[in-house]
Design a protein around this motif. Structure first.
Motif, mmCIF file in Angstrom:
data_model
loop_
_atom_site.group_PDB
_atom_site.id
_atom_site.type_symbol
_atom_site.label_atom_id
_atom_site.label_comp_id
_atom_site.label_asym_id
_atom_site.label_seq_id
_atom_site.Cartn_x
_atom_site.Cartn_y
_atom_site.Cartn_z
ATOM 1 N N ASP A 55 10.707 -21.451 -43.926
ATOM 2 C CA ASP A 55 11.877 -21.817 -42.956
ATOM 3 C C ASP A 55 13.152 -21.754 -43.729
ATOM 4 O O ASP A 55 14.424 -21.175 -43.381
ATOM 5 N N LYS A 58 13.981 -18.344 -45.006
ATOM 6 C CA LYS A 58 14.823 -17.681 -44.020
ATOM 7 C C LYS A 58 16.251 -17.940 -43.766
ATOM 8 O O LYS A 58 16.915 -17.140 -43.368
ATOM 9 N N ASP A 59 16.478 -19.309 -43.725
ATOM 10 C CA ASP A 59 17.600 -19.835 -43.255
ATOM 11 C C ASP A 59 18.703 -19.344 -44.283
ATOM 12 O O ASP A 59 19.909 -18.664 -43.955
ATOM 13 N N ASN A 64 16.202 -15.924 -40.269
ATOM 14 C CA ASN A 64 15.640 -16.915 -39.217
ATOM 15 C C ASN A 64 16.461 -16.719 -37.577
ATOM 16 O O ASN A 64 16.367 -17.781 -36.973
ATOM 17 N N LYS A 65 17.051 -15.689 -37.575
ATOM 18 C CA LYS A 65 17.857 -15.644 -36.612
ATOM 19 C C LYS A 65 17.186 -14.814 -35.377
ATOM 20 O O LYS A 65 16.435 -13.988 -35.674
#
Length: 65
Positions: A55, A58-59, A64-65
């Protein structure tokens, strides 16, 4: 010592040996169960950390959107 007393003593010794063996098996079983639970907890913690790391990546990359 008469044979009845010898038989009784032999039976007592056998019973005590069986009880000790049973206790040792219980202890081994409990130790194995404890080790299994510890490994399961460690695995769950590792999975949670890996998910957290994924995560975070991804952020950081905007995926992560």
């Amino acid at each position: 010592m008469d044979s009845n007393k010898m038989s009784y003593n032999a039976g007592q010794a056998k019973g005590q040996a069986q009880e000790k063996a049973g206790n040792m098996m219980d202890k081994a079983s409990n130790a194995a169960q404890s080790a299994k639970e510890t490994m399961q907890e460690a695995g769950q913690q590792m999975m949670a950390k890996a998910q957290g790391a994924a995560d975070a990546v991804k952020d950081a990359t905007g995926m992560n959107k």
